[in-house]
Design a protein around this motif. Structure first.
Motif, PDB file in Angstrom:
ATOM      1  N   ASN A 200       0.802  -1.277   0.022  1.00 55.83           N
ATOM      2  CA  ASN A 200      -0.164   0.023   0.125  1.00 55.83           C
ATOM      3  C   ASN A 200       0.843   1.253  -0.148  1.00 55.83           C
ATOM      4  O   ASN A 200       0.355   2.469  -0.299  1.00 55.83           O
ATOM      5  CB  ASN A 200      -0.840  -0.016   1.227  1.00 55.83           C
ATOM      6  CG  ASN A 200      -1.893  -0.960   1.380  1.00 55.83           C
ATOM      7  OD1 ASN A 200      -2.447  -1.321  -0.052  1.00 55.83           O
ATOM      8  ND2 ASN A 200      -2.372  -1.522   2.178  1.00 55.83           N
ATOM      9  N   THR A 201       2.112   1.303   0.389  1.00 51.41           N
ATOM     10  CA  THR A 201       3.002   2.226   0.496  1.00 51.41           C
ATOM     11  C   THR A 201       3.976   2.413  -0.758  1.00 51.41           C
ATOM     12  O   THR A 201       4.633   3.422  -0.675  1.00 51.41           O
ATOM     13  CB  THR A 201       3.728   2.237   1.745  1.00 51.41           C
ATOM     14  OG1 THR A 201       4.578   1.120   1.851  1.00 51.41           O
ATOM     15  CG2 THR A 201       2.830   2.413   2.785  1.00 51.41           C
ATOM     16  N   LYS A 202       4.183   1.211  -1.581  1.00 52.80           N
ATOM     17  CA  LYS A 202       4.891   1.406  -2.672  1.00 52.80           C
ATOM     18  C   LYS A 202       4.547   2.218  -3.579  1.00 52.80           C
ATOM     19  O   LYS A 202       3.549   2.463  -4.092  1.00 52.80           O
ATOM     20  CB  LYS A 202       4.867   0.143  -3.114  1.00 52.80           C
ATOM     21  CG  LYS A 202       5.759  -1.172  -2.684  1.00 52.80           C
ATOM     22  CD  LYS A 202       6.166  -2.269  -3.392  1.00 52.80           C
ATOM     23  CE  LYS A 202       5.198  -3.097  -4.306  1.00 52.80           C
ATOM     24  NZ  LYS A 202       5.412  -4.302  -4.777  1.00 52.80           N
ATOM     25  N   LYS A 203       5.465   3.123  -4.279  1.00 52.54           N
ATOM     26  CA  LYS A 203       5.235   4.212  -5.093  1.00 52.54           C
ATOM     27  C   LYS A 203       5.610   3.637  -6.534  1.00 52.54           C
ATOM     28  O   LYS A 203       6.611   2.912  -6.725  1.00 52.54           O
ATOM     29  CB  LYS A 203       6.344   5.258  -4.721  1.00 52.54           C
ATOM     30  CG  LYS A 203       6.169   5.916  -3.620  1.00 52.54           C
ATOM     31  CD  LYS A 203       4.688   6.541  -3.163  1.00 52.54           C
ATOM     32  CE  LYS A 203       4.644   7.006  -1.634  1.00 52.54           C
ATOM     33  NZ  LYS A 203       3.377   7.750  -1.445  1.00 52.54           N
ATOM     34  N   ILE A 204       4.738   4.155  -7.618  1.00 56.31           N
ATOM     35  CA  ILE A 204       4.998   3.804  -8.683  1.00 56.31           C
ATOM     36  C   ILE A 204       4.790   4.964  -9.699  1.00 56.31           C
ATOM     37  O   ILE A 204       4.085   5.787  -9.444  1.00 56.31           O
ATOM     38  CB  ILE A 204       3.949   2.526  -9.084  1.00 56.31           C
ATOM     39  CG1 ILE A 204       4.482   1.753 -10.370  1.00 56.31           C
ATOM     40  CG2 ILE A 204       2.377   3.071  -9.117  1.00 56.31           C
ATOM     41  CD1 ILE A 204       3.522   0.526 -10.698  1.00 56.31           C
ATOM     42  N   SER A 205       5.329   4.821 -10.978  1.00 60.20           N
ATOM     43  CA  SER A 205       5.129   5.967 -11.985  1.00 60.20           C
ATOM     44  C   SER A 205       4.799   5.588 -13.428  1.00 60.20           C
ATOM     45  O   SER A 205       5.180   4.717 -13.643  1.00 60.20           O
ATOM     46  CB  SER A 205       6.445   6.837 -11.863  1.00 60.20           C
ATOM     47  OG  SER A 205       6.679   7.174 -10.510  1.00 60.20           O
TER      48      SER A 205
END
Length: 333
Positions: free
Chosen positions: A4-9
């Motif tokens: 839930n905290t992993k960042k993606i772009s």
């Protein structure tokens, strides 16, 4: 790491017109979009295009949920503009996109036919494609969307692969979400090498190709005063020309598929690159003449890109030798 905290772009590529609609009057639309989605959204400047294109870069970053909602609303905007363009002979000037309205009426443009593009990190290309392209074909089938991905040879300098979707807005949203999910399910999300929206200045400044050497040459010995004048500081930079002699059979490695590599070299370096026509060789050889012209930094940048590309093409092991596929990065970036 908590999923839930992993960042993606993702990086969307939009025309200047669509980018203007995204930003809105005095930035009102994009501010509203950021508020609704909780995603971080960065936009390249009006003259700063993705290499080899006339499209601006829209970088979406955040949690998977934030980026998913942001991409959904972007496709909704693309659909709205396509619908109004079809109804008004290509004129969309009277349409003002409102993210809040789009959010509250999600699905209203789901049947509109659109085409759009976004980039993913080149190192993630295999994850999205799957073995023999099976995964991406599955996404295409599930969403009734035509999906293509640019080849490895087109990602040599940007280290990004372009995904192009064609279909209904609803299908493109669903397909983009499937790709996002695939990227997000990895134990470690593969990041963009270039985490911004600019591809020319940061690259040359990061490489420091000619600048560091030139500064070192200009720096006086310790203890001696600098001998710089206002007149010298204001002198224009003189263009430099570099000429290479390249075997005819290797010229294709500089051009790349349909000229994609050459376009990237020119876009990223800012130099002009001209290759002599077929049959026009350096005297006494069958080598073609490559002429690079630009500022010292631009010309040297293009020269290094070309020589590294040629070195890569001549030193690559033959297929079947069991050597792992390695991601090519310009000068170790």
């Amino acid at each position: 790491m908590d999923s839930n905290t992993k960042k993606i772009s993702l990086k969307f590529l939009l025309s200047n017109s669509l980018t203007g609609s995204l930003i809105g009057t005095q930035g009102k639309a994009i501010k509203e979009l950021i508020t609704i989605t909780d995603a971080k959204i960065n936009v390249s400047s009006a003259s700063d295009f993705y290499p080899g294109t006339s499209e601006r870069v829209i970088l979406l970053s955040g949690t998977k949920e934030a980026v998913s909602l942001a991409q959904t609303l972007l496709w909704e905007m693309i659909g709205l503009m396509a619908k109004h363009s079809a109804e008004n002979g290509g004129d969309t000037r009277l349409v003002e996109w409102n993210p809040r309205t789009a959010f509250e009426s999600l699905g209203s443009n789901d049947s509109v036919e659109v085409t759009g593009k976004f980039s993913i990190p080149a190192a993630a290309g295999g994850v999205v494609l799957g073995k023999g392209g099976e995964t991406l074909r599955g996404f295409s089938s599930q969403t009734s969307t035509r999906v293509t991905m640019s080849g490895k040879d087109e990602a040599l300098f940007t280290q990004e692969r372009i995904v192009t979707l064609s279909g209904t807005v609803g299908g493109c949203i669903a397909c983009t979400d499937l790709i996002l999910n695939k990227l997000h399910e990895q134990s470690e999300i593969i990041p963009f090498i270039n985490r911004g929206t600019t591809y020319t200045s940061p690259l040359t400044s990061t490489l420091g190709l000619l600048g560091a050497e030139s500064r070192a040459q200009r720096r006086p010995p310790r203890g001696e005063p600098r001998k710089e004048s206002a007149e010298a500081a204001s002198l224009p930079v003189t263009d430099t020309t570099i000429t290479l002699s390249v075997p005819d059979e290797l010229i294709g490695n500089i051009f790349g598929r349909q000229g994609s590599t050459m376009r990237e070299i020119i876009a990223l370096s800012g130099a002009k690159v001209v290759v002599s026509p077929r049959g026009e060789y350096a005297e006494g050889t069958t080598n073609r003449i490559v002429t690079i012209t630009g500022t010292p930094t631009a010309a040297q940048t293009a020269h290094l890109f070309i020589t590294q590309r040629l070195h890569e093409s001549t030193s690559s092991p033959a297929k079947g030798e069991g050597v792992a596929d390695e991601i090519w990065r310009p000068f170790g970036l």
